[in-house]
Design a protein around this motif. Structure first.
Motif, mmCIF file in Angstrom:
data_model
loop_
_atom_site.group_PDB
_atom_site.id
_atom_site.type_symbol
_atom_site.label_atom_id
_atom_site.label_comp_id
_atom_site.label_asym_id
_atom_site.label_seq_id
_atom_site.Cartn_x
_atom_site.Cartn_y
_atom_site.Cartn_z
ATOM 1 N N ALA A 42 1.840 2.071 -2.713
ATOM 2 C CA ALA A 42 3.108 2.526 -2.565
ATOM 3 C C ALA A 42 4.147 1.695 -2.695
ATOM 4 O O ALA A 42 4.089 0.316 -2.153
ATOM 5 N N ALA A 77 8.456 1.259 -2.907
ATOM 6 C CA ALA A 77 9.663 2.002 -2.384
ATOM 7 C C ALA A 77 10.546 1.840 -3.733
ATOM 8 O O ALA A 77 11.244 0.958 -3.892
ATOM 9 N N SER A 78 10.541 3.057 -4.540
ATOM 10 C CA SER A 78 11.425 2.822 -5.780
ATOM 11 C C SER A 78 11.727 4.244 -6.245
ATOM 12 O O SER A 78 11.444 5.195 -5.575
ATOM 13 N N GLU A 79 12.286 4.388 -7.369
ATOM 14 C CA GLU A 79 12.870 5.659 -8.023
ATOM 15 C C GLU A 79 11.453 6.193 -8.448
ATOM 16 O O GLU A 79 11.680 7.644 -8.771
ATOM 17 N N PHE A 89 4.674 6.025 1.914
ATOM 18 C CA PHE A 89 5.786 5.665 1.223
ATOM 19 C C PHE A 89 6.864 5.259 2.111
ATOM 20 O O PHE A 89 7.613 4.152 1.963
ATOM 21 N N ALA A 90 6.689 5.683 3.451
ATOM 22 C CA ALA A 90 7.724 5.058 4.319
ATOM 23 C C ALA A 90 7.353 3.602 4.771
ATOM 24 O O ALA A 90 8.107 2.831 5.081
ATOM 25 N N ALA A 135 6.167 1.404 2.387
ATOM 26 C CA ALA A 135 5.904 1.101 1.078
ATOM 27 C C ALA A 135 6.440 -0.385 0.982
ATOM 28 O O ALA A 135 7.463 -0.773 1.797
ATOM 29 N N GLN A 136 5.744 -1.345 0.080
ATOM 30 C CA GLN A 136 6.340 -2.714 -0.339
ATOM 31 C C GLN A 136 7.678 -2.626 -1.003
ATOM 32 O O GLN A 136 7.819 -1.382 -1.584
ATOM 33 N N THR A 137 8.475 -3.259 -1.320
ATOM 34 C CA THR A 137 9.422 -3.374 -2.065
ATOM 35 C C THR A 137 9.037 -3.479 -3.659
ATOM 36 O O THR A 137 8.245 -4.089 -4.061
ATOM 37 N N SER A 138 10.075 -3.093 -4.545
ATOM 38 C CA SER A 138 9.930 -3.332 -5.819
ATOM 39 C C SER A 138 10.135 -4.986 -6.051
ATOM 40 O O SER A 138 9.223 -5.445 -6.979
#
Length: 277
Positions: A182, A184-186, A220-221, A223-226
Motif C-alpha cells: 500500500a 499513499a498516492s493518487e 492504505f491509512a 501506507a508508506q509514502t511514494s
C-alpha cells in the motif's frame, strides 16, 4: 556522460518521486506521462529538489506513442541506459459481475503497455548494458479478493520479467521487478470507484466486498509514502548487482514471502479469506 533513464507514469505517485530521485542520483531523466498537461506537480517537485526533468508524452497503450518516445530519446540523447516501467491502473471487481472489457483494459495498461515499451527499449538497453526496472505490486505475487483483473495483469508482468531476466542478462541487461504494498498516492483515487454502483453490481458478493473495502481502507491509512517506495526503485537503478525481485517495505517483504514459501497455496488462502469474512 550521465546515464539516461525513461520513466513512465510520472504525473503523480511513485513515478513522480522516482523521476525526482533519479535526477538527484545523477540520471538525465525523461519523465513520461499520457497527458503532459498534468506535469505541474512533477515540475514543481523537481524545482524544489534543484533538478531538471525532461517531460514527454507517452501512452503505454498506444504502440506508436511508445515507439515515438523511445526514438525521440535516442535522437536527442544518443543513448538509453535504463527504463522504469511504472505506469499502471487499478481495478476492483469480481469476474461473475464484472465486464470482460474491463479485464482487457486492465491488461492493456498493466501488461501489454509493459510489453510494448520493453520491446522498443531492449535494443538500446543492450547497447548500453542497461537496466530494465518494472514496478509491479505485491498483487503480482499474492492474488487478492476483488482484484482478479489487476492481479492477473501483475502476475503476467512478473512471469514475463522472471522469464526475460536470464535472457536479457546474457546480453548484459539487468532486469528487476519492484513490488510495493500500500502506497499513499493518487493510484487508489485513480481507480475511480462509484461505490453506490459497484455495491449494486456486486449482487450476492456485496457483503464480502464491503468487508474487503473496509480492510483496504485500513491498510492504505497506514501506507508508506511514494518517496519511500521510489527509493527502492532508484536503488534498483543504481545498485551494483540488484536482485531480480525487491519489495519496498518490510510489510511487503513479509507478505510476498508467505506466497513464495507457500507450496500448496493454503497459507495465502487462509490469509485472504479473512479479508472478506
Amino acid at each position: 556522460m550521465s546515464p539516461v533513464v525513461l520513466i513512465t507514469g510520472t504525473s503523480s505517485g511513485i513515478g513522480l518521486a522516482t523521476a525526482v530521485q533519479a535526477a538527484q542520483a545523477g540520471y538525465r531523466v525523461v519523465a513520461t506521462m499520457r497527458d503532459t498537461a498534468k506535469d505541474g506537480r512533477l515540475k514543481e517537485a523537481a524545482s524544489e529538489a534543484g533538478v531538471e526533468v525532461d517531460v514527454r508524452r507517452l501512452d503505454v497503450t498506444d504502440a506508436a506513442s511508445v515507439r515515438a518516445a523511445v526514438d525521440g530519446v535516442i535522437a536527442d540523447y544518443g543513448q538509453l541506459d535504463a527504463v522504469v516501467n511504472n505506469a499502471g491502473a487499478g481495478h476492483v471487481g469480481t469476474v461473475e459481475t464484472d465486464d470482460v472489457a474491463n479485464f482487457r483494459s486492465v491488461m492493456e495498461v498493466n501488461f501489454f503497455g509493459v510489453v510494448e515499451l520493453t520491446k522498443a527499449a531492449l535494443p538500446h538497453l543492450r547497447a548500453s548494458s542497461g537496466r530494465l526496472v518494472t514496478v509491479t505490486s505485491v498483487g503480482g505475487v499474492v492474488g487478492q479478493p476483488f482484484n482478479e483483473a489487476y492481479c492477473a495483469a501483475k502476475f503476467a508482468v512478473e512471469g514475463m520479467m522472471e522469464s526475460l531476466a536470464p535472457v536479457a542478462a546474457a546480453q548484459g541487461v539487468t532486469v528487476t521487478v519492484v513490488e510495493p504494498g500500500a502506497v499513499a498516492s493518487e493510484f487508489v483515487n485513480n481507480v475511480q470507484i462509484d461505490r453506490g454502483a459497484i455495491f449494486e453490481q456486486m449482487g450476492v458478493y456485496a457483503g464480502s466486498f464491503k468487508n474487503y473495502m473496509g480492510r483496504t481502507g485500513d491498510s492504505f491509512a497506514a501506507a508508506q509514502t511514494s518517496d519511500e517506495a521510489a527509493r527502492t526503485v532508484v536503488e534498483a537503478l543504481t545498485a551494483q548487482n540488484p536482485a531480480f525481485r525487491v519489495q519496498t517495505s518490510e510489510w511487503a517483504r513479509e507478505f510476498t514471502g508467505r506466497k513464495l514459501a507457500d507450496n500448496d497455496g493454503s497459507a495465502v488462502q487462509e490469509l485472504t479469506r479473512g479479508w472478506i469474512a
